[in-house]
Design a protein around this motif. Structure first.
Motif, PDB file in Angstrom:
ATOM      1  N   ALA A 108      -3.638 -18.575  25.886  1.00 21.77           N
ATOM      2  CA  ALA A 108      -3.876 -19.707  26.795  1.00 21.77           C
ATOM      3  C   ALA A 108      -5.031 -20.594  26.334  1.00 21.77           C
ATOM      4  O   ALA A 108      -5.913 -20.167  25.593  1.00 21.77           O
ATOM      5  CB  ALA A 108      -4.173 -19.185  28.197  1.00 21.77           C
ATOM      6  N   PHE A 109      -4.998 -21.835  26.828  1.00 19.97           N
ATOM      7  CA  PHE A 109      -6.145 -22.735  26.712  1.00 19.97           C
ATOM      8  C   PHE A 109      -6.977 -22.497  27.965  1.00 19.97           C
ATOM      9  O   PHE A 109      -6.463 -22.608  29.082  1.00 19.97           O
ATOM     10  CB  PHE A 109      -5.658 -24.190  26.646  1.00 19.97           C
ATOM     11  CG  PHE A 109      -6.771 -25.196  26.483  1.00 19.97           C
ATOM     12  CD1 PHE A 109      -7.651 -25.131  25.408  1.00 19.97           C
ATOM     13  CD2 PHE A 109      -6.927 -26.240  27.393  1.00 19.97           C
ATOM     14  CE1 PHE A 109      -8.668 -26.067  25.247  1.00 19.97           C
ATOM     15  CE2 PHE A 109      -7.933 -27.187  27.237  1.00 19.97           C
ATOM     16  CZ  PHE A 109      -8.805 -27.098  26.165  1.00 19.97           C
ATOM     17  N   VAL A 110      -8.222 -22.115  27.785  1.00 17.95           N
ATOM     18  CA  VAL A 110      -9.049 -21.669  28.913  1.00 17.95           C
ATOM     19  C   VAL A 110     -10.133 -22.702  29.222  1.00 17.95           C
ATOM     20  O   VAL A 110     -10.899 -23.098  28.337  1.00 17.95           O
ATOM     21  CB  VAL A 110      -9.707 -20.304  28.581  1.00 17.95           C
ATOM     22  CG1 VAL A 110     -10.597 -19.841  29.728  1.00 17.95           C
ATOM     23  CG2 VAL A 110      -8.642 -19.258  28.275  1.00 17.95           C
ATOM     24  N   ILE A 111     -10.157 -23.135  30.475  1.00 18.11           N
ATOM     25  CA  ILE A 111     -11.172 -24.103  30.905  1.00 18.11           C
ATOM     26  C   ILE A 111     -12.070 -23.405  31.920  1.00 18.11           C
ATOM     27  O   ILE A 111     -11.602 -22.953  32.970  1.00 18.11           O
ATOM     28  CB  ILE A 111     -10.510 -25.341  31.563  1.00 18.11           C
ATOM     29  CG1 ILE A 111      -9.536 -26.006  30.590  1.00 18.11           C
ATOM     30  CG2 ILE A 111     -11.589 -26.335  32.029  1.00 18.11           C
ATOM     31  CD1 ILE A 111      -8.644 -27.074  31.245  1.00 18.11           C
ATOM     32  N   CYS A 112     -13.345 -23.297  31.608  1.00 11.97           N
ATOM     33  CA  CYS A 112     -14.286 -22.633  32.515  1.00 11.97           C
ATOM     34  C   CYS A 112     -15.037 -23.686  33.339  1.00 11.97           C
ATOM     35  O   CYS A 112     -15.447 -24.729  32.808  1.00 11.97           O
ATOM     36  CB  CYS A 112     -15.279 -21.812  31.689  1.00 11.97           C
ATOM     37  SG  CYS A 112     -16.500 -20.947  32.701  1.00 11.97           S
ATOM     38  N   ILE A 113     -15.186 -23.397  34.628  1.00 13.83           N
ATOM     39  CA  ILE A 113     -15.941 -24.310  35.514  1.00 13.83           C
ATOM     40  C   ILE A 113     -17.130 -23.588  36.145  1.00 13.83           C
ATOM     41  O   ILE A 113     -18.080 -24.202  36.614  1.00 13.83           O
ATOM     42  CB  ILE A 113     -15.018 -24.887  36.631  1.00 13.83           C
ATOM     43  CG1 ILE A 113     -13.734 -25.489  36.044  1.00 13.83           C
ATOM     44  CG2 ILE A 113     -15.759 -25.927  37.452  1.00 13.83           C
ATOM     45  CD1 ILE A 113     -12.827 -26.177  37.077  1.00 13.83           C
ATOM     46  N   THR A 114     -17.087 -22.275  36.150  1.00 13.73           N
ATOM     47  CA  THR A 114     -18.133 -21.480  36.816  1.00 13.73           C
ATOM     48  C   THR A 114     -19.519 -21.797  36.253  1.00 13.73           C
ATOM     49  O   THR A 114     -19.703 -21.909  35.040  1.00 13.73           O
ATOM     50  CB  THR A 114     -17.816 -19.971  36.631  1.00 13.73           C
ATOM     51  OG1 THR A 114     -16.526 -19.713  37.196  1.00 13.73           O
ATOM     52  CG2 THR A 114     -18.850 -19.095  37.311  1.00 13.73           C
ATOM     53  N   ASN A 115     -20.492 -21.933  37.144  1.00 15.55           N
ATOM     54  CA  ASN A 115     -21.878 -22.232  36.778  1.00 15.55           C
ATOM     55  C   ASN A 115     -22.713 -20.969  36.597  1.00 15.55           C
ATOM     56  O   ASN A 115     -22.369 -19.938  37.175  1.00 15.55           O
ATOM     57  CB  ASN A 115     -22.515 -23.083  37.886  1.00 15.55           C
ATOM     58  CG  ASN A 115     -22.318 -24.566  37.656  1.00 15.55           C
ATOM     59  OD1 ASN A 115     -22.390 -25.033  36.529  1.00 15.55           O
ATOM     60  ND2 ASN A 115     -22.086 -25.301  38.734  1.00 15.55           N
ATOM     61  N   PRO A 116     -23.822 -21.029  35.854  1.00 11.77           N
ATOM     62  CA  PRO A 116     -24.291 -22.165  35.069  1.00 11.77           C
ATOM     63  C   PRO A 116     -23.389 -22.383  33.856  1.00 11.77           C
ATOM     64  O   PRO A 116     -23.280 -21.516  32.991  1.00 11.77           O
ATOM     65  CB  PRO A 116     -25.708 -21.772  34.663  1.00 11.77           C
ATOM     66  CG  PRO A 116     -25.757 -20.282  34.787  1.00 11.77           C
ATOM     67  CD  PRO A 116     -24.755 -19.887  35.810  1.00 11.77           C
ATOM     68  N   LEU A 117     -22.764 -23.554  33.835  1.00  8.06           N
ATOM     69  CA  LEU A 117     -21.569 -23.786  33.029  1.00  8.06           C
ATOM     70  C   LEU A 117     -21.692 -23.427  31.542  1.00  8.06           C
ATOM     71  O   LEU A 117     -20.879 -22.664  31.027  1.00  8.06           O
ATOM     72  CB  LEU A 117     -21.161 -25.256  33.207  1.00  8.06           C
ATOM     73  CG  LEU A 117     -19.817 -25.748  32.701  1.00  8.06           C
ATOM     74  CD1 LEU A 117     -19.855 -26.296  31.316  1.00  8.06           C
ATOM     75  CD2 LEU A 117     -18.717 -24.706  32.834  1.00  8.06           C
ATOM     76  N   ASP A 118     -22.696 -23.983  30.892  1.00  2.51           N
ATOM     77  CA  ASP A 118     -22.749 -23.830  29.427  1.00  2.51           C
ATOM     78  C   ASP A 118     -22.926 -22.361  29.016  1.00  2.51           C
ATOM     79  O   ASP A 118     -22.363 -21.913  28.016  1.00  2.51           O
ATOM     80  CB  ASP A 118     -23.875 -24.698  28.855  1.00  2.51           C
ATOM     81  CG  ASP A 118     -23.723 -26.138  29.300  1.00  2.51           C
ATOM     82  OD1 ASP A 118     -23.047 -26.907  28.605  1.00  2.51           O
ATOM     83  OD2 ASP A 118     -24.249 -26.480  30.382  1.00  2.51           O
ATOM     84  N   ALA A 119     -23.685 -21.619  29.829  1.00  6.34           N
ATOM     85  CA  ALA A 119     -23.883 -20.197  29.529  1.00  6.34           C
ATOM     86  C   ALA A 119     -22.635 -19.384  29.898  1.00  6.34           C
ATOM     87  O   ALA A 119     -22.251 -18.456  29.192  1.00  6.34           O
ATOM     88  CB  ALA A 119     -25.096 -19.667  30.288  1.00  6.34           C
ATOM     89  N   MET A 120     -21.988 -19.750  31.020  1.00  9.31           N
ATOM     90  CA  MET A 120     -20.812 -18.979  31.443  1.00  9.31           C
ATOM     91  C   MET A 120     -19.638 -19.167  30.484  1.00  9.31           C
ATOM     92  O   MET A 120     -18.918 -18.214  30.178  1.00  9.31           O
ATOM     93  CB  MET A 120     -20.409 -19.361  32.879  1.00  9.31           C
ATOM     94  CG  MET A 120     -21.371 -18.901  33.948  1.00  9.31           C
ATOM     95  SD  MET A 120     -21.701 -17.116  33.966  1.00  9.31           S
ATOM     96  CE  MET A 120     -23.304 -17.051  33.209  1.00  9.31           C
ATOM     97  N   VAL A 121     -19.443 -20.373  29.991  1.00  8.30           N
ATOM     98  CA  VAL A 121     -18.324 -20.577  29.055  1.00  8.30           C
ATOM     99  C   VAL A 121     -18.611 -19.853  27.741  1.00  8.30           C
ATOM    100  O   VAL A 121     -17.710 -19.273  27.117  1.00  8.30           O
ATOM    101  CB  VAL A 121     -17.991 -22.082  28.860  1.00  8.30           C
ATOM    102  CG1 VAL A 121     -19.098 -22.853  28.201  1.00  8.30           C
ATOM    103  CG2 VAL A 121     -16.710 -22.241  28.058  1.00  8.30           C
ATOM    104  N   TRP A 122     -19.867 -19.843  27.343  1.00  5.10           N
ATOM    105  CA  TRP A 122     -20.273 -19.098  26.130  1.00  5.10           C
ATOM    106  C   TRP A 122     -19.945 -17.612  26.311  1.00  5.10           C
ATOM    107  O   TRP A 122     -19.344 -16.980  25.438  1.00  5.10           O
ATOM    108  CB  TRP A 122     -21.770 -19.320  25.904  1.00  5.10           C
ATOM    109  CG  TRP A 122     -22.370 -18.516  24.792  1.00  5.10           C
ATOM    110  CD1 TRP A 122     -22.419 -18.850  23.467  1.00  5.10           C
ATOM    111  CD2 TRP A 122     -23.028 -17.242  24.920  1.00  5.10           C
ATOM    112  NE1 TRP A 122     -23.054 -17.861  22.755  1.00  5.10           N
ATOM    113  CE2 TRP A 122     -23.439 -16.863  23.627  1.00  5.10           C
ATOM    114  CE3 TRP A 122     -23.299 -16.387  25.983  1.00  5.10           C
ATOM    115  CZ2 TRP A 122     -24.116 -15.663  23.381  1.00  5.10           C
ATOM    116  CZ3 TRP A 122     -23.966 -15.187  25.741  1.00  5.10           C
ATOM    117  CH2 TRP A 122     -24.371 -14.844  24.443  1.00  5.10           C
ATOM    118  N   ALA A 123     -20.333 -17.057  27.477  1.00  5.38           N
ATOM    119  CA  ALA A 123     -20.103 -15.629  27.736  1.00  5.38           C
ATOM    120  C   ALA A 123     -18.605 -15.337  27.863  1.00  5.38           C
ATOM    121  O   ALA A 123     -18.109 -14.330  27.343  1.00  5.38           O
ATOM    122  CB  ALA A 123     -20.837 -15.205  29.010  1.00  5.38           C
TER     123      ALA A 123
END
Ligand code: A3D
Length: 320
Positions: free
Chosen positions: A114-129
């Protein structure tokens, strides 16, 4: 042709709005996932019952089981907790990091294509994790913030100038937080850069500074008004624009939190930059030239994202 499948992990305020918008735009069948029993099922049924009125065809279901997301083309992640008044996005870090671990495992097992889009905050750290926990290629995992931040900037500018939002373009760079960098010289009204509008006397320079600040504080303004949660209509619309660009291979150029590998002199972090989103996921990171002042602001923003990533590593040492 079979319909696409869109999985929404988190069926709260943003998740429910995402499901409605994905239905209205006929992006595909929709699976709502949430740990709260009944919520995704109830929202799914409610939205499905709007389909005869609105005239869209989609199978919409709710689930507590990751198995149900199997084969999803797009996964949009909003699972976690949002801000309450007085909280910063960073206050959410520890609890939402644990959530990303579960979500990453679920995606890795059932929807690794899948193509995964993360919105959960704190955004930049959560998408990294989330990218690390899921093990998916970085080009398949992206964070939504820039489309929302630039939409806020565009809306405020259109309102100030009395012109259509369609004719205002805006660029916002950096992390999703108070250090975000609205780039005025790359923002335009019908192609005319904002500094030129100031020179022409159409836009007051002081008002522009105020609008830039209001954009930076855009999320907090809404948290302060709602009191019980954070913005959800515009964040959902923004993520849907990204999903649509992927599913329809539109190759839109959108600001998003993307994984950098040397671009902007940075390596191994997610931060908001312009990217091309098409069938290949994040197909290109667009490297724009920054002047000294812009680079300084961008660096400040990057420093704050790096601080959050370091905090994630401290909580979860396996996140090398
Ligand atoms: P909310 O309405 O609380 O929805 C979150 C949902 O996640 C709830 O229904 C929870 O039950 C669910 N949830 C909690 N833990 C899990 C889990 N382990 N697995 C699956 N689901 C779980 O919040 P919301 O929809 O308003 O916001 C969601 C997130 O988006 C928050 O972290 C916000 O801070 C963030 N947000 C980001 C932006 C950006 O621009 C990046 C804007 C607005 C909100």
């Amino acid at each position: 042709m079979a319909r696409n499948k869109i999985a929404l992990i988190g069926s709260g305020q943003i998740g429910g709005t995402l499901a409605l918008l994905a239905g209205l735009k006929e992006l595909g069948d929709i699976v709502l996932f949430d740990v709260q029993e009944g919520v995704p099922q109830g929202k799914g049924l409610d939205i499905a019952q709007s389909s005869p009125v609105e005239g869209f065809d989609a199978r919409i279901s709710g689930t507590q089981s990751y198995e149900a997301i199997a084969g999803a083309d797009v996964v949009i992640v909003t699972a976690g907790v949002p801000r309450k008044p007085g909280m910063s996005r960073d206050d959410l870090l520890e609890i939402n990091l644990r959530v990303m671990e579960q979500v990453g495992a679920g995606i890795s097992k059932y929807a690794p294509e899948a193509f995964v889009i993360c919105i959960t905050n704190p955004l930049d750290a959560m998408v990294w994790a989330l990218q690390k926990f899921s093990g998916l290629p970085a080009s398949q995992v992206v964070g939504m913030a820039g489309v929302l931040d630039s939409a806020r900037f565009r809306y405020f500018l259109a309102e100030e100038l009395g012109v259509s939002v369609e004719d205002v373009t805006a660029f916002v760079l950096g992390g999703h937080g108070d250090t975000m960098v609205p780039l005025t010289r790359y923002s335009t009204v019908a192609g005319i850069p904002l500094p030129d509008l100031v020179k022409m006397g159409w836009l007051d320079g002081k008002r522009l500074d105020e609008i830039v600040q209001r954009t930076r504080d855009g999320g907090a303004e809404i948290v302060g008004l709602l009191k019980t949660g954070s913005a959800f209509y515009a964040p959902a619309a923004s993520a849907i624009a990204m999903a649509e660009s992927y599913l329809r291979d539109k190759k839109r150029v959108l600001p998003a939190a993307a994984y950098l590998q040397g671009e902007y002199g940075l390596d191994g972090i997610y931060v908001g930059v312009p990217v091309v989103i098409g069938a290949g996921g994040v197909e290109k990171v667009v490297e724009i030239e920054l002047d000294r002042a812009e680079r300084q602001m961008f660096q400040k923003s990057v420093d704050s994202v790096e601080g959050l990533i370091a905090a994630c590593r401290k909580i979860q040492p396996s996140l090398a």
